[in-house]
Write a protein that holds these residues in place. Sequence first.
Motif, mmCIF file in Angstrom:
data_model
loop_
_atom_site.group_PDB
_atom_site.id
_atom_site.type_symbol
_atom_site.label_atom_id
_atom_site.label_comp_id
_atom_site.label_asym_id
_atom_site.label_seq_id
_atom_site.Cartn_x
_atom_site.Cartn_y
_atom_site.Cartn_z
ATOM 1 N N GLY A 79 0.814 -1.214 0.000
ATOM 2 C CA GLY A 79 0.000 0.000 0.000
ATOM 3 C C GLY A 79 0.843 1.257 0.000
ATOM 4 O O GLY A 79 2.049 1.235 -0.278
ATOM 5 N N GLU A 80 0.209 2.386 0.320
ATOM 6 C CA GLU A 80 0.875 3.680 0.304
ATOM 7 C C GLU A 80 1.774 3.838 1.529
ATOM 8 O O GLU A 80 1.371 3.562 2.656
ATOM 9 C CB GLU A 80 -0.149 4.803 0.271
ATOM 10 N N VAL A 81 3.006 4.305 1.267
ATOM 11 C CA VAL A 81 3.969 4.533 2.345
ATOM 12 C C VAL A 81 4.466 5.972 2.236
ATOM 13 O O VAL A 81 5.179 6.319 1.285
ATOM 14 C CB VAL A 81 5.170 3.568 2.260
ATOM 15 N N PRO A 82 4.120 6.840 3.189
ATOM 16 C CA PRO A 82 4.550 8.240 3.109
ATOM 17 C C PRO A 82 5.944 8.442 3.706
ATOM 18 O O PRO A 82 6.434 7.618 4.480
ATOM 19 C CB PRO A 82 3.504 8.961 3.945
ATOM 20 N N VAL A 83 6.545 9.539 3.334
ATOM 21 C CA VAL A 83 7.784 9.972 3.963
ATOM 22 C C VAL A 83 7.458 10.414 5.398
ATOM 23 O O VAL A 83 6.387 10.996 5.628
ATOM 24 C CB VAL A 83 8.400 11.154 3.170
ATOM 25 N N PRO A 84 8.314 10.121 6.382
ATOM 26 C CA PRO A 84 8.064 10.608 7.741
ATOM 27 C C PRO A 84 7.779 12.115 7.744
ATOM 28 O O PRO A 84 8.546 12.891 7.170
ATOM 29 C CB PRO A 84 9.357 10.275 8.480
ATOM 30 N N PRO A 85 6.672 12.551 8.342
ATOM 31 C CA PRO A 85 6.261 13.959 8.278
ATOM 32 C C PRO A 85 7.319 14.950 8.752
ATOM 33 O O PRO A 85 7.404 16.055 8.227
ATOM 34 C CB PRO A 85 5.024 13.997 9.180
ATOM 35 N N VAL A 86 8.128 14.567 9.722
ATOM 36 C CA VAL A 86 9.115 15.506 10.254
ATOM 37 C C VAL A 86 10.076 15.973 9.167
ATOM 38 O O VAL A 86 10.548 17.117 9.194
ATOM 39 C CB VAL A 86 9.888 14.878 11.440
ATOM 40 N N LEU A 87 10.344 15.119 8.177
ATOM 41 C CA LEU A 87 11.292 15.491 7.117
ATOM 42 C C LEU A 87 10.706 16.509 6.153
ATOM 43 O O LEU A 87 11.436 17.130 5.379
ATOM 44 C CB LEU A 87 11.734 14.240 6.345
ATOM 45 N N LEU A 88 9.391 16.684 6.197
ATOM 46 C CA LEU A 88 8.716 17.668 5.350
ATOM 47 C C LEU A 88 8.381 18.940 6.115
ATOM 48 O O LEU A 88 7.805 19.871 5.545
ATOM 49 C CB LEU A 88 7.422 17.072 4.774
ATOM 50 N N SER A 89 8.731 18.986 7.397
ATOM 51 C CA SER A 89 8.310 20.093 8.259
ATOM 52 C C SER A 89 9.108 21.370 8.028
ATOM 53 O O SER A 89 8.631 22.462 8.326
ATOM 54 C CB SER A 89 8.439 19.680 9.730
ATOM 55 N N GLY A 90 10.352 21.228 7.541
ATOM 56 C CA GLY A 90 11.203 22.405 7.403
ATOM 57 C C GLY A 90 11.801 22.865 8.719
ATOM 58 O O GLY A 90 12.520 23.872 8.760
ATOM 59 N N HIS A 91 11.531 22.142 9.801
ATOM 60 C CA HIS A 91 12.049 22.507 11.127
ATOM 61 C C HIS A 91 13.379 21.782 11.327
ATOM 62 O O HIS A 91 13.425 20.597 11.634
ATOM 63 C CB HIS A 91 11.042 22.095 12.202
ATOM 64 N N HIS A 92 14.465 22.512 11.135
ATOM 65 C CA HIS A 92 15.787 21.871 11.118
ATOM 66 C C HIS A 92 16.143 21.223 12.449
ATOM 67 O O HIS A 92 16.778 20.173 12.483
ATOM 68 C CB HIS A 92 16.852 22.896 10.719
ATOM 69 N N GLY A 93 15.742 21.842 13.560
ATOM 70 C CA GLY A 93 16.038 21.271 14.861
ATOM 71 C C GLY A 93 15.353 19.942 15.069
ATOM 72 O O GLY A 93 15.955 18.977 15.569
ATOM 73 N N GLN A 94 14.064 19.876 14.673
ATOM 74 C CA GLN A 94 13.325 18.629 14.809
ATOM 75 C C GLN A 94 13.871 17.556 13.870
ATOM 76 O O GLN A 94 13.938 16.372 14.226
ATOM 77 C CB GLN A 94 11.843 18.880 14.531
ATOM 78 N N ILE A 95 14.251 17.959 12.676
ATOM 79 C CA ILE A 95 14.820 16.996 11.721
ATOM 80 C C ILE A 95 16.128 16.432 12.256
ATOM 81 O O ILE A 95 16.376 15.222 12.200
ATOM 82 C CB ILE A 95 15.025 17.667 10.346
ATOM 83 N N GLU A 96 16.965 17.306 12.791
ATOM 84 C CA GLU A 96 18.248 16.847 13.337
ATOM 85 C C GLU A 96 18.030 15.881 14.492
ATOM 86 O O GLU A 96 18.718 14.855 14.601
ATOM 87 C CB GLU A 96 19.071 18.050 13.797
ATOM 88 N N ALA A 97 17.059 16.203 15.375
ATOM 89 C CA ALA A 97 16.770 15.321 16.510
ATOM 90 C C ALA A 97 16.239 13.980 16.022
ATOM 91 O O ALA A 97 16.619 12.918 16.539
ATOM 92 C CB ALA A 97 15.757 15.985 17.438
ATOM 93 N N TRP A 98 15.361 14.002 15.009
ATOM 94 C CA TRP A 98 14.821 12.749 14.456
ATOM 95 C C TRP A 98 15.928 11.898 13.863
ATOM 96 O O TRP A 98 15.970 10.680 14.076
ATOM 97 C CB TRP A 98 13.769 13.079 13.392
ATOM 98 N N ARG A 99 16.832 12.509 13.119
ATOM 99 C CA ARG A 99 17.920 11.751 12.504
ATOM 100 C C ARG A 99 18.828 11.138 13.562
ATOM 101 O O ARG A 99 19.293 10.001 13.406
ATOM 102 C CB ARG A 99 18.707 12.654 11.549
ATOM 103 N N ARG A 100 19.086 11.872 14.635
ATOM 104 C CA ARG A 100 19.896 11.316 15.718
ATOM 105 C C ARG A 100 19.206 10.101 16.329
ATOM 106 O O ARG A 100 19.828 9.058 16.563
ATOM 107 C CB ARG A 100 20.133 12.384 16.791
ATOM 108 N N GLN A 101 17.910 10.227 16.571
ATOM 109 C CA GLN A 101 17.171 9.113 17.162
ATOM 110 C C GLN A 101 17.152 7.892 16.243
ATOM 111 O O GLN A 101 17.290 6.761 16.702
ATOM 112 C CB GLN A 101 15.741 9.562 17.470
ATOM 113 N N GLN A 102 17.000 8.136 14.947
ATOM 114 C CA GLN A 102 16.997 7.014 14.006
ATOM 115 C C GLN A 102 18.371 6.357 13.897
ATOM 116 O O GLN A 102 18.470 5.145 13.704
ATOM 117 C CB GLN A 102 16.513 7.488 12.633
ATOM 118 N N SER A 103 19.425 7.151 14.020
ATOM 119 C CA SER A 103 20.767 6.567 14.056
ATOM 120 C C SER A 103 20.933 5.674 15.273
ATOM 121 O O SER A 103 21.499 4.579 15.198
ATOM 122 C CB SER A 103 21.830 7.672 14.061
ATOM 123 N N LEU A 104 20.420 6.138 16.410
ATOM 124 C CA LEU A 104 20.460 5.323 17.622
ATOM 125 C C LEU A 104 19.655 4.032 17.427
ATOM 126 O O LEU A 104 20.097 2.951 17.814
ATOM 127 C CB LEU A 104 19.906 6.121 18.803
#
Length: 264
Positions: free
Chosen positions: A201-226
């Motif tokens: 079925g349909e799989v969207p991109v994680p919304p945080v990556l479309l937010s334009g909020h660099h701080g939130q994106i950086e935090a999300w990427r750190r968490q995903q690396s962990l």
Amino acid sequence: MRFDIITLFPELFAPFLSHGINRRAFESRQVDVRLWQLRDFAEGNYRRVDDRPFGGGPGMVMQPDPLYRCWQAIRADRGADLPGADPVPTVLFSPLGERIAHPVVERFCSGAGAILVCGRYEGLDQRFIDACVDVQLSLGDFVLSGGEIPAMALLDSVARLQPGVLNDAGSHQQDSFNPALDGLLDCPHYTRPEVWQGPQGEVPVPPVLLSGHHGQIEAWRRQQSLRQTAQWRPDVLDSVRARGALSKRDEQWLRAQALDKDVR
């Protein structure tokens, strides 16, 4: 930097050196690769470089004399014995060696290069190893037919870290095992389309990556690396933790996600 490669199969390196983005490093001689055909230093009509092992057993062993003559010719060509010459390590790819990892690659990135010995058959006469080899490296706990593939792996890793080789100078800073990530694995990556019609079925991109909020994106990427590191390479996470590279926030997030090994 210059890498001299002792090999019975120099033709294996031709496509590797002339294709892909890393060819920039080889064509510009930022990473100067010179191939030495070992048979050119063998004697006799058949240019023999191997013989049966003393004591019996299967397979053949590479003879020390052709290897030594080739090694001497390389050092003379490099001027390795002249006063003030940079040290030139001789590297053998072997199961006995240190596993090739990012810190190993970085060591070669800051040096003058090396002489890379690509073994074949059952191995090299130990007397040549004892006399001439400074470093032994391994690609992993499995056996290959020769040292050419590990040599290419090392050269590829070194080449992509050279200035101007990658289109984006910061690309390698986000690589797995890079100190910029404290040695963690890289996070997942996404590109267009925003919603992919996959087999389930349909799989969207994680919304945080479309937010334009660099701080939130950086935090999300750190968490995903962990998350990636904890799930796929807990040994790497242990190493990062032992170096004190995990913050209190990192540890709290791992515990909250039940990704810490003491919680699972």
